[in-house]
Write a protein that holds these residues in place. Structure first.
Motif, PDB file in Angstrom:
ATOM      1  N   VAL A   1       0.827  -1.202   0.000  1.00  0.00           N
ATOM      2  CA  VAL A   1       0.000   0.000   0.000  1.00  0.00           C
ATOM      3  C   VAL A   1       0.866   1.259   0.000  1.00  0.00           C
ATOM      4  O   VAL A   1       0.535   2.250  -0.664  1.00  0.00           O
ATOM      5  CB  VAL A   1      -0.962  -0.004   1.210  1.00  0.00           C
ATOM      6  CG1 VAL A   1      -1.637   1.349   1.378  1.00  0.00           C
ATOM      7  CG2 VAL A   1      -2.008  -1.104   1.053  1.00  0.00           C
TER       8      VAL A   1
ATOM      9  N   SER B   1      -0.910   6.038  -6.753  1.00  0.00           N
ATOM     10  CA  SER B   1      -2.318   6.445  -6.656  1.00  0.00           C
ATOM     11  C   SER B   1      -2.483   7.915  -6.280  1.00  0.00           C
ATOM     12  O   SER B   1      -3.443   8.557  -6.715  1.00  0.00           O
ATOM     13  CB  SER B   1      -3.058   5.573  -5.640  1.00  0.00           C
ATOM     14  OG  SER B   1      -2.612   5.823  -4.322  1.00  0.00           O
TER      15      SER B   1
ATOM     16  N   LEU C   1      -7.076   4.209   5.039  1.00  0.00           N
ATOM     17  CA  LEU C   1      -7.456   3.774   3.696  1.00  0.00           C
ATOM     18  C   LEU C   1      -8.917   4.087   3.391  1.00  0.00           C
ATOM     19  O   LEU C   1      -9.255   4.561   2.299  1.00  0.00           O
ATOM     20  CB  LEU C   1      -7.193   2.273   3.551  1.00  0.00           C
ATOM     21  CG  LEU C   1      -5.718   1.861   3.482  1.00  0.00           C
ATOM     22  CD1 LEU C   1      -5.582   0.342   3.474  1.00  0.00           C
ATOM     23  CD2 LEU C   1      -5.047   2.452   2.258  1.00  0.00           C
TER      24      LEU C   1
ATOM     25  N   TYR D   1      -9.180   7.785   2.940  1.00  0.00           N
ATOM     26  CA  TYR D   1      -8.564   8.195   1.676  1.00  0.00           C
ATOM     27  C   TYR D   1      -9.540   8.064   0.509  1.00  0.00           C
ATOM     28  O   TYR D   1      -9.722   8.991  -0.296  1.00  0.00           O
ATOM     29  CB  TYR D   1      -7.325   7.331   1.443  1.00  0.00           C
ATOM     30  CG  TYR D   1      -6.553   7.586   0.167  1.00  0.00           C
ATOM     31  CD1 TYR D   1      -6.011   8.826  -0.115  1.00  0.00           C
ATOM     32  CD2 TYR D   1      -6.347   6.552  -0.745  1.00  0.00           C
ATOM     33  CE1 TYR D   1      -5.277   9.050  -1.273  1.00  0.00           C
ATOM     34  CE2 TYR D   1      -5.604   6.752  -1.903  1.00  0.00           C
ATOM     35  CZ  TYR D   1      -5.080   8.002  -2.161  1.00  0.00           C
ATOM     36  OH  TYR D   1      -4.359   8.220  -3.316  1.00  0.00           O
ATOM     37  N   GLY D   2     -10.199   6.931   0.409  1.00  0.00           N
ATOM     38  CA  GLY D   2     -11.080   6.691  -0.726  1.00  0.00           C
ATOM     39  C   GLY D   2     -12.367   7.486  -0.683  1.00  0.00           C
ATOM     40  O   GLY D   2     -12.811   8.036  -1.701  1.00  0.00           O
TER      41      GLY D   2
ATOM     42  N   THR E   1      -3.662   9.997   4.133  1.00  0.00           N
ATOM     43  CA  THR E   1      -2.432   9.261   3.801  1.00  0.00           C
ATOM     44  C   THR E   1      -1.450   9.291   4.967  1.00  0.00           C
ATOM     45  O   THR E   1      -0.738   8.313   5.218  1.00  0.00           O
ATOM     46  CB  THR E   1      -1.769   9.858   2.549  1.00  0.00           C
ATOM     47  OG1 THR E   1      -1.421  11.232   2.800  1.00  0.00           O
ATOM     48  CG2 THR E   1      -2.701   9.789   1.353  1.00  0.00           C
TER      49      THR E   1
ATOM     50  N   THR F   1      -2.441  -0.539  -9.817  1.00  0.00           N
ATOM     51  CA  THR F   1      -3.053   0.621  -9.168  1.00  0.00           C
ATOM     52  C   THR F   1      -3.987   1.376 -10.098  1.00  0.00           C
ATOM     53  O   THR F   1      -5.150   1.646  -9.754  1.00  0.00           O
ATOM     54  CB  THR F   1      -1.960   1.570  -8.648  1.00  0.00           C
ATOM     55  OG1 THR F   1      -1.145   0.872  -7.694  1.00  0.00           O
ATOM     56  CG2 THR F   1      -2.590   2.787  -7.983  1.00  0.00           C
TER      57      THR F   1
ATOM     58  N   PHE G   1      -8.077   1.555  -9.447  1.00  0.00           N
ATOM     59  CA  PHE G   1      -8.720   2.801  -9.022  1.00  0.00           C
ATOM     60  C   PHE G   1      -9.666   3.346 -10.093  1.00  0.00           C
ATOM     61  O   PHE G   1     -10.685   3.962  -9.757  1.00  0.00           O
ATOM     62  CB  PHE G   1      -7.651   3.837  -8.674  1.00  0.00           C
ATOM     63  CG  PHE G   1      -7.175   3.751  -7.252  1.00  0.00           C
ATOM     64  CD1 PHE G   1      -7.588   4.676  -6.307  1.00  0.00           C
ATOM     65  CD2 PHE G   1      -6.322   2.741  -6.843  1.00  0.00           C
ATOM     66  CE1 PHE G   1      -7.164   4.588  -4.986  1.00  0.00           C
ATOM     67  CE2 PHE G   1      -5.887   2.647  -5.531  1.00  0.00           C
ATOM     68  CZ  PHE G   1      -6.309   3.576  -4.595  1.00  0.00           C
TER      69      PHE G   1
ATOM     70  N   SER H   1     -10.194   1.905  -2.494  1.00  0.00           N
ATOM     71  CA  SER H   1      -9.715   2.125  -1.132  1.00  0.00           C
ATOM     72  C   SER H   1     -10.515   1.317  -0.126  1.00  0.00           C
ATOM     73  O   SER H   1      -9.976   0.838   0.876  1.00  0.00           O
ATOM     74  CB  SER H   1      -9.793   3.609  -0.782  1.00  0.00           C
ATOM     75  OG  SER H   1      -8.932   4.367  -1.599  1.00  0.00           O
TER      76      SER H   1
END
Length: 537
Positions: free
Chosen positions: A341, A348, A419, A422-423, A439, A487, A491, A500
């Motif tokens: 990650v 990412s 995570l 983040y998403g 992050t 990645t 995504f 995420s």
């Protein structure tokens, strides 16, 4: 492995005095034995240890070239701090490499007219070299010492940076990146051995946390530094800049770094003593003055295998531990996923912030400062929590390695939280600071995972710790090689929230690994032949 050879030395120190062995000398009795002047000479062999007392008649006139060999554990605090500074500084420079490469991907695509996936393949080749090289280099450091391996691999890195800066084709790029991975691997995987060489277990926590911080902070801040270089000077200057700073580092290490491996220094001391005794006896024979003929040897050299046998063990034992030891397997999966990650962030973050917030290269580079701050915060929080644990949670007289996991049980929860954050926060409707902070949150969790695994393996496997760490190092870097390749597609197809969320779900499941060991670690260790060997004794 490094720890295994060191244990042989430690076991020999348990004797109160050095044993005398009177043997007729032969011409093939080991690398440290002197060449006899005549076949009829009989020598008294003494096992040289760091606490060995050299007889008075021998110590008189002892040259400084022999006295300078001292036990690394007994070095002064200033010498240890200087060694730690050089080792961690070199690790920081090596950790810049992944971020330096990804910063120039867009320019390289335009210049060479290739896809991003082709260039990411060179990134993955770097990680493969990083994963495999320590299994060959570790035995070399046992036989020849840390210093020659560090110097030679840093020279290799400089040659490859020069070649990559001048490269004009993809095969040359792949070749250069592979050997950069080989060379920089020593400054990540073997620095733990250097710390073990000079610090005892009870004083090793802070040096290990500093080392872990430099690994993560170098990886995090690389894109920030090199995005500025790419914008103003071009992608090739990412290699020229690394060549310049690594050349300076090469000179500092050449003159400033001392050998730290104890058995190598002891062997050199024995060889220097024997050479000096040879010269003294030659002078004595010319004067017709005969005395006791003594030679020194190192017990660890008698038990040590040859280089090929050590390499075979280095290549096979880590995989044996990985697939037969539950602790090694699950901890390796835990740290491998976390490291994957971290490398996924290198790919990412540019994608997310370019697509969502229309950031340019310099702005994207500044986002990576959140990872750097997260690594620093991880160090601070870990030290604080270990202090609170030592103060308020009582321990028994029996060492409990599971206490090493208390801090990571709590801090590692920040990994899946970061995570998910983040998403689900990466949206034009949300301020860019929200995914940026996420992050940093995830990096704190990654830091705690990496440090916990290193400390726990060293505690429970002891003489087999090198093999256990090699297993997780291989798994970690192979995962780092795979994640950047998937990645973009992951995504873009699943969406930022979906990708995420998937990663966060896996992270939640793996976060249970340290909790399981806190509750059942003793029983699991009792079933392990490798861990039980140390803890029963």
């Amino acid at each position: 492995m490094a720890q295994e050879a060191r244990d042989i030395i430690m076991s020999s120190r348990s004797s109160a005095a050095s044993p005398l062995v009177s043997l007729p000398i032969t011409y093939n009795n080991g690398r440290n034995s002197p060449t006899p002047t005549t076949p009829d000479h009989t020598y008294q062999y003494i096992y040289l240890e760091w606490n060995s007392q050299i007889p008075e008649n021998e110590i008189s006139g002892l040259p400084t070239s022999i006295k300078r060999y001292t036990e690394p554990f007994a070095w002064s605090k200033s010498q240890k701090k200087w060694t730690l500074f050089l080792a961690c500084g070199s690790t920081f420079l090596a950790a810049l490499c992944p971020g330096a490469y990804t910063a120039g991907l867009d320019e390289m695509m335009e210049e060479w007219h290739v896809s991003r996936l082709v260039l990411l393949g060179a990134f993955s080749v770097f990680a493969v070299g990083f994963a495999t090289a320590p299994m060959f280099l570790a035995p070399l450091s046992e036989v020849y010492g840390r210093w020659p391996v560090f110097i030679s691999t840093l020279a290799l890195v400089n040659v490859c940076h020069l070649g990559t800066a001048l490269c004009t084709n993809i095969p040359g790029l792949y070749l250069g990146r592979f050997f950069v991975g080989v060379g920089t691997s020593t400054f990540s995987t073997m620095i733990g051995g250097v710390i073990s060489d000079i610090y005892h277990t009870d004083s090793r926590s802070i040096p290990m946390s500093i080392f872990t911080t430099t690994v993560l902070s170098g990886t995090a801040i690389g894109p920030t530094i090199f995005s500025l270089i790419v914008v103003h000077l071009g992608w090739r200057w990412t290699n020229w800049f690394q060549l310049i700073i690594n050349t300076v580092s090469f000179g500092v290490l050449w003159f400033g770094l001392k050998e730290t491996r104890g058995d190598v220094l002891l062997r050199r001391k024995a060889m220097a003593l024997n050479a000096w005794l040879d010269e003294r006896e030659r002078v004595a024979e010319e004067k017709q003055v005969m005395g006791r003929k003594v030679r020194w040897k190192v017990k660890a050299d008698e038990a040590k295998q040859n280089l090929w046998s050590m390499t075979k063990v280095s290549l096979t034992r880590p995989f044996h531990l990985l697939f037969t030891e539950l602790v090694v397997f699950w901890f390796s999966m835990w740290t491998a996923f976390a490291w994957g990650v971290l490398y996924l962030f290198l790919e990412s973050i540019p994608l997310v912030f370019r697509e969502t917030y229309a950031f340019d290269l310099i702005q994207i580079g500044l986002v990576f400062l959140a990872l750097f701050v997260g690594a620093i915060m991880g160090n601070i929080l870990t030290i604080l929590m270990e202090y609170l644990i030592a103060t308020y949670i009582p321990s028994t007289n029996i060492p409990e390695p599971e206490r090493r996991l208390y801090a990571s049980c709590l801090l590692s929860i920040l990994f899946p939280i970061g995570l998910f954050w983040y998403g689900f926060s990466a949206s034009p409707n949300n301020h860019w600071i929200l995914p940026t902070l996420s992050t940093g949150c995830a990096t704190i969790g990654i830091y705690s995972i990496y440090l916990a695994v290193c400390n726990y393996f060293a505690d429970i496997y002891h003489r087999y710790a090198s093999s256990a760490l090699a297993a997780q190092g291989f798994s970690r870097n192979m995962m780092a090689a795979a994640f950047p390749l998937i990645t973009d597609k992951m995504f873009l197809r699943l969406g930022f929230a979906g990708a995420s969320g998937l990663l966060g779900g896996v992270a939640v499941l793996l976060t249970g690994v340290p909790w399981a060991l806190v509750f059942w670690g003793g029983k699991i260790r009792a079933r392990s032949n490798f861990a039980k060997t140390y803890w029963v004794n």
